[in-house]
Design a protein around this motif. Structure first.
Motif, PDB file in Angstrom:
ATOM      1  N   ASP A  30       0.901  -1.028  -0.238  1.00 16.31           N
ATOM      2  CA  ASP A  30       0.065   0.027  -0.213  1.00 16.31           C
ATOM      3  C   ASP A  30       0.841   1.286   0.068  1.00 16.31           C
ATOM      4  OD1 ASP A  30       0.039   1.448   2.845  1.00 16.31           O
ATOM      5  OD2 ASP A  30      -0.114  -0.721   3.288  1.00 16.31           O
ATOM      6  N   GLY A  31       0.287   2.299  -0.699  1.00 21.10           N
ATOM      7  CA  GLY A  31       0.984   3.484  -0.373  1.00 21.10           C
ATOM      8  C   GLY A  31       0.092   4.534   0.582  1.00 21.10           C
ATOM      9  N   ASN A  32       0.455   5.528   0.991  1.00 22.65           N
ATOM     10  CA  ASN A  32      -0.237   6.178   2.178  1.00 22.65           C
ATOM     11  C   ASN A  32       0.273   7.791   2.201  1.00 22.65           C
ATOM     12  OD1 ASN A  32       1.970   5.751   4.398  1.00 22.65           O
ATOM     13  ND2 ASN A  32       1.797   3.718   3.825  1.00 22.65           N
ATOM     14  N   PHE A  33      -0.580   8.533   2.512  1.00 17.87           N
ATOM     15  CA  PHE A  33      -0.344   9.920   2.883  1.00 17.87           C
ATOM     16  C   PHE A  33      -1.126  10.395   4.032  1.00 17.87           C
ATOM     17  CE2 PHE A  33      -3.408  10.188  -0.298  1.00 17.87           C
ATOM     18  CZ  PHE A  33      -4.346  11.357   0.221  1.00 17.87           C
ATOM     19  N   GLY A  34      -0.610  11.513   4.567  1.00 16.79           N
ATOM     20  CA  GLY A  34      -1.281  12.137   5.644  1.00 16.79           C
ATOM     21  C   GLY A  34      -0.789  13.209   6.290  1.00 16.79           C
ATOM     22  N   GLY A  35      -1.120  13.498   7.769  1.00 16.29           N
ATOM     23  CA  GLY A  35      -0.417  14.549   8.327  1.00 16.29           C
ATOM     24  C   GLY A  35      -0.429  14.300   9.960  1.00 16.29           C
ATOM     25  N   GLY A  36       0.237  15.283  10.631  1.00 20.77           N
ATOM     26  CA  GLY A  36       0.420  15.149  11.982  1.00 20.77           C
ATOM     27  C   GLY A  36       0.784  16.260  12.791  1.00 20.77           C
ATOM     28  N   LEU A  37       0.423  16.190  13.974  1.00 24.34           N
ATOM     29  CA  LEU A  37       0.693  17.586  14.770  1.00 24.34           C
ATOM     30  C   LEU A  37       1.646  17.045  15.952  1.00 24.34           C
ATOM     31  CD1 LEU A  37       0.547  20.561  15.374  1.00 24.34           C
ATOM     32  CD2 LEU A  37      -1.744  20.137  16.434  1.00 24.34           C
ATOM     33  N   GLU A  38       2.621  17.778  16.285  1.00 25.58           N
ATOM     34  CA  GLU A  38       3.594  17.231  17.547  1.00 25.58           C
ATOM     35  C   GLU A  38       4.027  18.298  18.028  1.00 25.58           C
ATOM     36  OE1 GLU A  38       5.546  13.548  14.970  1.00 25.58           O
ATOM     37  OE2 GLU A  38       6.872  15.239  15.448  1.00 25.58           O
ATOM     38  N   TRP A  39       4.153  18.206  19.536  1.00 27.16           N
ATOM     39  CA  TRP A  39       4.897  18.891  20.441  1.00 27.16           C
ATOM     40  C   TRP A  39       6.164  18.439  20.760  1.00 27.16           C
ATOM     41  CZ3 TRP A  39       4.539  23.887  21.965  1.00 27.16           C
ATOM     42  CH2 TRP A  39       5.357  24.196  23.401  1.00 27.16           C
ATOM     43  N   ILE A  40       7.277  19.122  20.481  1.00 23.09           N
ATOM     44  CA  ILE A  40       8.558  18.825  20.941  1.00 23.09           C
ATOM     45  C   ILE A  40       9.164  19.923  21.929  1.00 23.09           C
ATOM     46  CG2 ILE A  40       9.633  20.047  19.017  1.00 23.09           C
ATOM     47  CD1 ILE A  40      11.863  18.005  18.969  1.00 23.09           C
ATOM     48  N   THR A  41       9.527  19.116  23.105  1.00 24.50           N
ATOM     49  CA  THR A  41       9.945  20.132  24.209  1.00 24.50           C
ATOM     50  C   THR A  41      11.672  20.445  23.905  1.00 24.50           C
ATOM     51  OG1 THR A  41      10.866  18.272  25.556  1.00 24.50           O
ATOM     52  CG2 THR A  41       8.573  18.728  25.538  1.00 24.50           C
ATOM     53  N   LYS A  42      11.950  21.437  24.759  1.00 24.54           N
ATOM     54  CA  LYS A  42      13.454  21.844  24.378  1.00 24.54           C
ATOM     55  C   LYS A  42      14.208  20.554  24.961  1.00 24.54           C
ATOM     56  CE  LYS A  42      13.697  23.600  29.273  1.00 24.54           C
ATOM     57  NZ  LYS A  42      13.916  24.889  30.288  1.00 24.54           N
ATOM     58  N   ASN A  43      13.960  19.487  25.481  1.00 26.56           N
ATOM     59  CA  ASN A  43      14.735  18.624  25.897  1.00 26.56           C
ATOM     60  C   ASN A  43      14.582  17.413  24.708  1.00 26.56           C
ATOM     61  OD1 ASN A  43      16.126  19.271  28.416  1.00 26.56           O
ATOM     62  ND2 ASN A  43      14.103  18.998  29.127  1.00 26.56           N
ATOM     63  N   ASN A  44      13.798  17.732  23.680  1.00 25.38           N
ATOM     64  CA  ASN A  44      13.466  16.773  22.510  1.00 25.38           C
ATOM     65  C   ASN A  44      12.598  15.534  22.795  1.00 25.38           C
ATOM     66  OD1 ASN A  44      15.200  18.490  20.629  1.00 25.38           O
ATOM     67  ND2 ASN A  44      17.037  17.517  21.840  1.00 25.38           N
ATOM     68  N   PHE A  45      11.669  15.739  23.598  1.00 30.28           N
ATOM     69  CA  PHE A  45      10.768  14.930  23.868  1.00 30.28           C
ATOM     70  C   PHE A  45       9.449  15.151  22.943  1.00 30.28           C
ATOM     71  CE2 PHE A  45      12.781  14.137  27.816  1.00 30.28           C
ATOM     72  CZ  PHE A  45      13.182  12.660  27.851  1.00 30.28           C
ATOM     73  N   LEU A  46       8.659  14.106  22.498  1.00 35.34           N
ATOM     74  CA  LEU A  46       7.566  14.256  21.375  1.00 35.34           C
ATOM     75  C   LEU A  46       6.553  13.928  21.856  1.00 35.34           C
ATOM     76  CD1 LEU A  46       9.856  13.066  18.316  1.00 35.34           C
ATOM     77  CD2 LEU A  46       9.014  14.977  18.619  1.00 35.34           C
ATOM     78  N   LEU A  47       5.545  14.397  21.585  1.00 33.22           N
ATOM     79  CA  LEU A  47       4.177  14.136  22.164  1.00 33.22           C
ATOM     80  C   LEU A  47       3.247  14.741  20.741  1.00 33.22           C
ATOM     81  CD1 LEU A  47       1.783  13.109  23.786  1.00 33.22           C
ATOM     82  CD2 LEU A  47       1.911  15.437  24.710  1.00 33.22           C
ATOM     83  N   GLY A  48       2.418  13.584  20.324  1.00 34.28           N
ATOM     84  CA  GLY A  48       1.439  14.287  19.135  1.00 34.28           C
ATOM     85  C   GLY A  48       0.511  13.328  18.859  1.00 34.28           C
ATOM     86  N   ALA A  49      -0.087  13.676  17.513  1.00 32.60           N
ATOM     87  CA  ALA A  49      -1.103  12.843  16.946  1.00 32.60           C
ATOM     88  C   ALA A  49      -0.909  12.691  15.352  1.00 32.60           C
ATOM     89  CB  ALA A  49      -2.606  13.169  17.157  1.00 32.60           C
ATOM     90  N   GLU A  50      -1.123  11.737  14.737  1.00 31.98           N
ATOM     91  CA  GLU A  50      -1.140  11.650  13.322  1.00 31.98           C
ATOM     92  C   GLU A  50      -2.291  10.824  12.718  1.00 31.98           C
ATOM     93  OE1 GLU A  50       2.708   9.482  12.435  1.00 31.98           O
ATOM     94  OE2 GLU A  50       2.115   7.942  13.722  1.00 31.98           O
TER      95      GLU A  50
END
Length: 254
Positions: free
Chosen positions: A61-81
């Motif tokens: 399969d091929g796929n495409f989409g999007g996401g929104l993330e929050w990256i902290t100054k210590n480089n931790f990531l929290l988001g949705a996609e």
């Protein structure tokens, strides 16, 4: 004193050192333009191979989409996609009950209908992760774990709508919609350039879905399809990112 005899060289050197010592806002702390907390808006593309029960039904399969993330100054990531899935290879036939002995589907006009089968689906979920930077730059190994929902089905394409049995709600009896909880893992390289122009990531992705058929009745099987299914997807994920930094240390300089 004859001012014309004074050499201009010492004055020029003094002026150069003076300019070098001054800090102009338009040139200050450019290295901090990609530091601190930030929202990351991602445009996502990928290609995956199936495994498990999914490989009995579909090809790649091929796929495409999007996401929104929050990256902290210590480089931790929290988001949705979210990803929209599509593919051209369908390995099982949900239309056996409609086919003639020769394998054709006859339309309402009594002519052979042109029917195409395609894979369609989507994944949506949240993620947690970490960017393990290399050196002083904000680039390095990106690792995320996610969980969400995975859905896929067989899309029956009858562009001329010549087969009444494949129109409206009747089509749901043939699409074999399947879905359930899914886990997602990604590991790759993420680059967050200081000039905010080269912001991207690329890497390997693994998707594991615990799914089941969601339709109450399958017309070709003449029953409800029971049983749990395991959907595996292995592939490549590419992302282009638009960052929005926050905090006083990320003032935009020109």
């Amino acid at each position: 004193m004859n001012l014309k005899k004074i050499s201009p060289l010492p004055l020029a050197l003094l002026l150069a050192f003076s300019l070098q010592a001054q800090k102009f806002p338009e040139h200050a702390e450019k290295e901090a333009r990609n530091k601190g907390n930030a929202f990351l808006v991602n445009l996502l593309f990928g290609a995956h191979l199936p495994g498990g029960d999914l490989a009995d039904r579909f090809g790649a399969d091929g796929n495409f989409g999007g996401g929104l993330e929050w990256i902290t100054k210590n480089n931790f990531l929290l988001g949705a996609e979210g990803h929209y899935l599509f593919g051209n290879e369908v390995k099982e036939d949900p239309l056996t009950i409609l086919r003639t002995p020769e394998g054709h589907v006859i339309g309402n006009d009594q002519f052979v209908a042109t029917i195409l089968l395609r894979e369609r689906g989507y994944y949506i979920g949240g993620l947690l992760g970490k960017l393990f930077t290399v050196g002083q730059k904000r680039s390095g190994i990106r690792f995320t774990l996610g969980a969400g929902m995975l859905y896929h089905k067989i899309r029956v394409l009858d562009d001329t709508q010549s087969v009444g049995a494949l129109t409206g709600d009747y089509a749901k009896g043939y699409d074999r919609l399947t879905g359930g909880i899914a886990l997602n893992q990604f590991i790759g390289w993420q680059h967050l350039a200081a000039n905010r122009r080269a912001i991207w990531f690329v890497g390997l992705e693994f998707n594991l879905g615990f799914t089941k058929n969601l339709r109450d009745w399958d017309f070709s099987e003449m029953r409800k399809i029971e049983g749990n299914r395991t959907a595996l997807r292995f592939g490549i994920r590419i992302g282009w990112t638009l960052p929005f930094y926050t905090g006083s240390e990320n003032i935009t300089y020109y």
